[in-house]
Enzyme design. Structure first.
Site, PDB file in Angstrom:
ATOM      1  N   ARG A 105      13.097  10.974  -6.064  1.00 42.06           N
ATOM      2  CA  ARG A 105      11.941  11.001  -5.352  1.00 42.06           C
ATOM      3  C   ARG A 105      11.533   9.811  -4.514  1.00 42.06           C
ATOM      4  O   ARG A 105      11.480   9.683  -3.137  1.00 42.06           O
ATOM      5  CB  ARG A 105      10.809  11.436  -6.455  1.00 42.06           C
ATOM      6  CG  ARG A 105       9.466  11.781  -5.899  1.00 42.06           C
ATOM      7  CD  ARG A 105       8.480  10.848  -5.184  1.00 42.06           C
ATOM      8  NE  ARG A 105       8.317   9.696  -6.336  1.00 42.06           N
ATOM      9  CZ  ARG A 105       7.620   8.585  -6.222  1.00 42.06           C
ATOM     10  NH1 ARG A 105       7.340   8.279  -4.848  1.00 42.06           N
ATOM     11  NH2 ARG A 105       7.475   7.607  -6.845  1.00 42.06           N
TER      12      ARG A 105
ATOM     13  N   HIS B 287       8.491  -2.400  -6.767  1.00 46.53           N
ATOM     14  CA  HIS B 287       9.662  -2.502  -5.657  1.00 46.53           C
ATOM     15  C   HIS B 287      10.061  -3.856  -5.547  1.00 46.53           C
ATOM     16  O   HIS B 287       9.322  -4.819  -5.957  1.00 46.53           O
ATOM     17  CB  HIS B 287       8.861  -1.981  -4.718  1.00 46.53           C
ATOM     18  CG  HIS B 287       8.646  -0.605  -4.580  1.00 46.53           C
ATOM     19  ND1 HIS B 287       9.201   0.306  -3.698  1.00 46.53           N
ATOM     20  CD2 HIS B 287       7.602   0.197  -4.991  1.00 46.53           C
ATOM     21  CE1 HIS B 287       9.101   1.473  -4.054  1.00 46.53           C
ATOM     22  NE2 HIS B 287       7.884   1.715  -4.905  1.00 46.53           N
TER      23      HIS B 287
ATOM     24  N   CYS C 219       7.858   3.520   0.342  1.00 43.90           N
ATOM     25  CA  CYS C 219       6.834   4.307   0.866  1.00 43.90           C
ATOM     26  C   CYS C 219       6.776   4.350   2.271  1.00 43.90           C
ATOM     27  O   CYS C 219       6.330   3.777   3.076  1.00 43.90           O
ATOM     28  CB  CYS C 219       5.595   3.866   0.144  1.00 43.90           C
ATOM     29  SG  CYS C 219       4.331   5.233   0.327  1.00 43.90           S
TER      30      CYS C 219
ATOM     31  N   ASN D  18      12.998   0.274  -4.816  1.00 46.61           N
ATOM     32  CA  ASN D  18      12.674   0.110  -6.306  1.00 46.61           C
ATOM     33  C   ASN D  18      13.600  -1.026  -7.025  1.00 46.61           C
ATOM     34  O   ASN D  18      14.768  -1.098  -6.429  1.00 46.61           O
ATOM     35  CB  ASN D  18      12.647   1.349  -7.083  1.00 46.61           C
ATOM     36  CG  ASN D  18      11.368   2.135  -6.647  1.00 46.61           C
ATOM     37  OD1 ASN D  18      11.568   3.011  -5.713  1.00 46.61           O
ATOM     38  ND2 ASN D  18      10.427   2.017  -7.446  1.00 46.61           N
TER      39      ASN D  18
END
Ligand code: HMG
Ligand code: MG
Length: 314
Positions: free
Chosen positions: A26, A222, A253, A262
């Site tokens: 995701r 992150h 993002c 991340n």
């Protein structure tokens, strides 16, 4: 050749067991320039599950116009069948429309995602913080009624690229508002990777004072400034046992340009394996998965452990 494992020397200050909350499919894939084929996404999740990761966030039910990379959420879940179902396969949902789509796809867990700052709430959710809490309220209520597990993310907990420093009290306030909706778990997002260890302790203490103990908290760092693993270890020494990570260090993002990948799951597993902490994850299989995924994406993994173990630095 993938054969390396760290020497195991138990670290008594760490928990015996840590739950890795894998966000690669995701958070990782939402930020790729190219759109990855649904078959590849489903295969990615299958490989992660086979590598022993118990919790995997599989996709996101947001409008395709907002995140075209994950427009095929329904298709990916259809391909996954039972592997994509149950309380350990959450998906992101911003609103009731997203929840409807997720329920139709048969998911067993959802994650809402708020913001500690007004600017990011506006940019990421097209809402004020207050309006976004109102948007999430029926999502959480209906999800709980349907027997789903619910996570609440809060972004920009450690700094915001537009607003700068974010007061701890402001973060705690948003966290409490989202958890008051009835979510099961809170995830503290360092969306742009600027946090440092003292800040992590300070926020965890402030949340505890507000009645939000470490048993309900996950951390989501992150790695923009190289602080993600240090911050994670600090949170673990403080009693947190749920850590978000992304295999291969994918992530970011699309609505916060300064967000990079991340914490890499492999970097986390190396650290935890070495300290004798159980995660259930098999490091070699994760590295093989990242090497495979890097081929699909056409660029090398940013994870230090992946590069060291796969020989891609040779
Ligand atoms: P909006 O444009 O204000 O939405 O966006 P709206 O309610 O006005 O609806 C606009 C249109 O979209 C309508 O269609 C809706 O039906 C449709 P139209 O009538 O024009 O034909 N629509 C939907 N379609 C499919 N699925 C849906 C859906 N909802 C509405 N769920 C909205 C508001 C909240 C929807 C939007 O701002 C949004 O989805 N934002 C999410 C952006 C995003 O995904 N960001 C990345 C994830 S967050 C993240 O990465 C941070 C995290 O990792 C933690 C950290 O690192 O800090 C979690
Ligand atoms: Mg994130």
């Amino acid at each position: 050749m993938i054969n390396g494992l760290p020497q195991v020397e138990p670290d008594g200050e760490l928990p015996d067991r840590v739950t890795i909350y894998e966000v690669g499919p995701r958070d990782g894939l939402q930020n790729e320039k190219s759109v990855v084929a649904s078959e590849v996404k489903a295969e990615f999740v299958r490989r992660l599950a086979a590598a022993g990761l118990e919790t995997i966030e599989t996709t996101s039910f947001v409008p395709p116009a907002w995140v075209p990379q994950l427009a095929d959420a329904t298709e990916v879940l259809a391909q996954l069948g039972d592997v994509g179902k149950g309380p350990r396969r959450p998906v992101l949902v911003p609103n009731e429309r997203g929840l409807d789509r997720a329920l139709e796809a048969g998911v067993g867990a959802v994650a809402i995602f708020g913001s500690a700052t007004e600017t990011f709430a506006r940019k990421n959710l097209n809402r004020t913080v207050h309006e976004s809490v109102d948007m999430f309220r029926p999502v959480v209520a209906r999800a709980k009624d349907a027997g789903l597990w619910v996570r609440a993310y809060v972004s920009m907990c450690f700094g915001d690229p537009w607003e700068g420093p974010v007061p701890v009290e402001q973060v705690v306030d948003v966290c409490a508002r989202l958890m008051d909706l009835g979510a099961d778990q809170l995830s503290l997002g360092d969306t742009i990777g600027v946090g440092t260890t003292g800040h992590v302790r300070r926020l965890l203490d402030a949340l505890d004072e507000r009645g939000l103990g470490v048993d309900r908290i996950g951390v989501h760092f992150h790695d923009t400034y190289g602080q993600a693993l240090a911050n994670t270890m600090t949170a673990l020494r403080h009693g947190v046992t749920v850590v978000d990570a992304s295999t291969g260090g994918l992530g970011g993002c699309p609505y916060a340009k300064s967000a990079t990948g991340n914490l890499a799951t492999e970097d986390l597993v190396w650290a935890l394996d070495g300290a004798g902490v159980q995660t259930g994850a098999d490091l070699g299989s994760l590295v093989e998965t990242s090497v495979w995924m890097a081929k699909q994406l056409g660029r090398p993994s940013p994870s230090r452990v992946v590069r060291a173990l796969s020989g891609s630095d040779d």
